[in-house]
Scaffold this motif. Structure first.
Motif, short mmCIF file in Angstrom:
data_model
loop_
_atom_site.label_atom_id
_atom_site.label_comp_id
_atom_site.label_asym_id
_atom_site.label_seq_id
_atom_site.Cartn_x
_atom_site.Cartn_y
_atom_site.Cartn_z
N CYS A 72 -5.71 -1.05 15.00
CA CYS A 72 -5.78 -1.43 13.61
C CYS A 72 -4.46 -0.42 12.96
CB CYS A 72 -7.16 -0.95 12.80
SG CYS A 72 -7.19 -1.72 11.25
N LEU A 73 -4.36 0.71 13.19
CA LEU A 73 -3.65 1.66 12.84
C LEU A 73 -2.06 1.02 13.26
CD1 LEU A 73 -3.01 4.63 11.57
CD2 LEU A 73 -2.85 5.34 14.11
N LEU A 74 -1.88 0.82 14.38
CA LEU A 74 -0.58 0.33 14.84
C LEU A 74 0.12 -1.18 13.92
CD1 LEU A 74 -0.68 2.65 16.78
CD2 LEU A 74 0.14 0.76 18.73
N GLU A 75 -1.18 -1.89 13.83
CA GLU A 75 -0.79 -3.07 13.24
C GLU A 75 -0.48 -3.09 11.74
OE1 GLU A 75 -3.47 -5.93 16.14
OE2 GLU A 75 -4.20 -5.50 14.15
N ASN A 76 -0.74 -2.09 11.14
CA ASN A 76 -0.50 -1.95 9.75
C ASN A 76 0.60 -0.71 9.59
OD1 ASN A 76 -2.98 -3.30 8.16
ND2 ASN A 76 -3.67 -2.61 9.78
N ALA A 77 1.01 -0.55 10.48
CA ALA A 77 2.27 0.52 10.48
C ALA A 77 3.35 0.23 9.47
CB ALA A 77 2.81 0.95 11.72
N ARG A 78 3.53 -1.43 9.65
CA ARG A 78 4.90 -1.76 8.69
C ARG A 78 4.50 -1.72 7.22
NH1 ARG A 78 2.33 -5.92 11.37
NH2 ARG A 78 1.49 -7.64 9.98
N TYR A 79 3.21 -1.63 7.08
CA TYR A 79 2.96 -1.38 5.43
C TYR A 79 2.92 -0.14 4.94
CZ TYR A 79 1.15 -6.03 6.54
OH TYR A 79 0.71 -7.42 7.08
N GLY A 80 3.32 1.01 5.65
CA GLY A 80 3.51 2.31 5.14
C GLY A 80 2.24 3.19 5.63
N GLU A 81 2.58 4.51 5.35
CA GLU A 81 1.58 5.45 5.84
C GLU A 81 0.04 5.39 5.14
OE1 GLU A 81 0.96 10.31 5.59
OE2 GLU A 81 2.87 9.50 5.20
N SER A 82 -0.01 5.10 3.97
CA SER A 82 -1.23 4.95 3.35
C SER A 82 -1.96 3.66 3.56
CB SER A 82 -1.00 5.04 1.65
OG SER A 82 -2.20 4.82 0.74
N ARG A 83 -1.31 2.57 3.81
CA ARG A 83 -1.85 1.36 4.19
C ARG A 83 -2.54 1.69 5.49
NH1 ARG A 83 -1.33 -4.03 2.93
NH2 ARG A 83 -2.99 -5.33 4.34
N MET A 84 -1.71 2.10 6.50
CA MET A 84 -2.23 2.15 7.83
C MET A 84 -3.32 3.25 8.18
SD MET A 84 0.78 3.81 10.11
CE MET A 84 1.89 5.13 9.54
N GLU A 85 -3.15 4.07 7.39
CA GLU A 85 -4.24 5.32 7.47
C GLU A 85 -5.49 4.73 6.81
OE1 GLU A 85 -5.17 9.95 6.22
OE2 GLU A 85 -3.10 8.79 5.32
N LYS A 86 -5.55 3.91 5.87
CA LYS A 86 -6.76 3.52 5.19
C LYS A 86 -7.29 2.22 6.09
CE LYS A 86 -5.86 4.44 0.36
NZ LYS A 86 -5.45 3.83 -1.11
N ALA A 87 -6.28 1.71 6.68
CA ALA A 87 -7.28 0.56 7.70
C ALA A 87 -7.74 1.00 8.73
CB ALA A 87 -5.93 -0.39 8.01
N ALA A 88 -7.02 2.27 9.24
CA ALA A 88 -7.67 2.83 10.68
C ALA A 88 -9.04 3.33 9.85
CB ALA A 88 -6.68 3.63 11.15
N GLU A 89 -9.11 4.22 8.87
CA GLU A 89 -10.17 4.80 8.42
C GLU A 89 -11.31 3.72 8.17
OE1 GLU A 89 -9.08 7.23 5.22
OE2 GLU A 89 -8.35 8.71 6.43
N ALA A 90 -11.05 2.86 7.69
CA ALA A 90 -11.90 1.79 7.55
C ALA A 90 -12.62 1.27 8.75
CB ALA A 90 -11.39 0.60 6.66
N GLU A 91 -11.65 0.76 9.72
CA GLU A 91 -12.34 0.44 11.02
C GLU A 91 -13.07 1.34 11.62
OE1 GLU A 91 -12.79 -2.04 14.25
OE2 GLU A 91 -12.15 -2.31 12.13
#
Length: 211
Positions: free
Chosen positions: A84-103
């Motif tokens: 989830c972290l890797l797949e959201n990397a293209r959206y920026g630091e905040s987005r990928m961090e929040k996505a990984a934390e949510a998962e």
């Protein structure tokens, strides 16, 4: 009175509240076994997987890292979080961090499913035991009031029998609390390792996106 009692004899001496404690003990044991199987079946190791992903990212192989994480079954709990972290990397630091934390929070929630029942049983079991003790004491004093010849053996026997429910209630509560704390420690370790892995991988992903 006999010097010793079998478990069945103690159960009978405890009175009707022992049936409630029996149900509590079965429920407690079932939850503990089910949670242990679930947590240990779902591989909670994070560091080794994070190191493998980081090594691929350093080599500029982000696609290969995603494919590796996708290849793991659902048993590998950390894989879905890092993916989830890797797949959201293209959206920026905040987005990928929040996505990984949510998962991660969702995975932890699944692992903690049933813990509220353990804590409830650890509270209800001794209270039920005390209730059985009070009920037994009432019966003992009733026997004393009705007896024409009161002796120490009559009083001691009634109190002895009344305290059986308290003992069983405390045993159930202690078992539930010990299991709960051990399982929580396991999950807390997983959460800490996951957070550390996310923080370690974010700089590598930011650098990879910048290239």
């Amino acid at each position: 009175m006999k010097n010793g009692f079998s478990v069945i004899e103690l159960f009978k001496l405890g009175g009707p509240f022992m049936w409630i404690l029996l149900l509590f003990s079965i429920a407690t044991l079932a939850i503990i076994i089910e949670r242990c199987v679930y947590i240990f079946w779902h591989d909670c190791r994070v560091d080794s997987l994070s190191d493998s992903v980081k090594a691929l990212l350093v080599q500029g192989k982000k696609r290969e890292a995603e494919q590796m994480l996708s290849s793991f079954s659902h048993k590998k709990t950390a894989a879905s979080i890092l993916l989830c972290l890797l797949e959201n990397a293209r959206y920026g630091e905040s987005r990928m961090e929040k996505a990984a934390e949510a998962e991660a929070q969702e995975r932890i929630r699944r692992m903690e499913n049933g813990f509220n029942y353990l804590t409830a049983l650890s509270s209800l079991a001794p209270l039920t035991g005390f209730l059985g003790t009070v009920s037994g004491m009432i019966g003992a004093f009733k026997s004393i009031a009705e007896a024409t010849d009161v002796n120490a053996q009559l009083v001691a026997g009634g109190i002895y029998e009344a305290l059986i429910t308290t003992v069983f209630g405390l045993i159930i509560a202690i078992s539930a609390l010990v299991a709960y704390n051990l399982l929580v420690q396991k999950i807390d370790t997983f959460a800490a390792e996951t957070a550390r892995s996310i923080n370690d991988l974010i700089p590598e992903l930011i650098e990879a996106q910048a290239v």
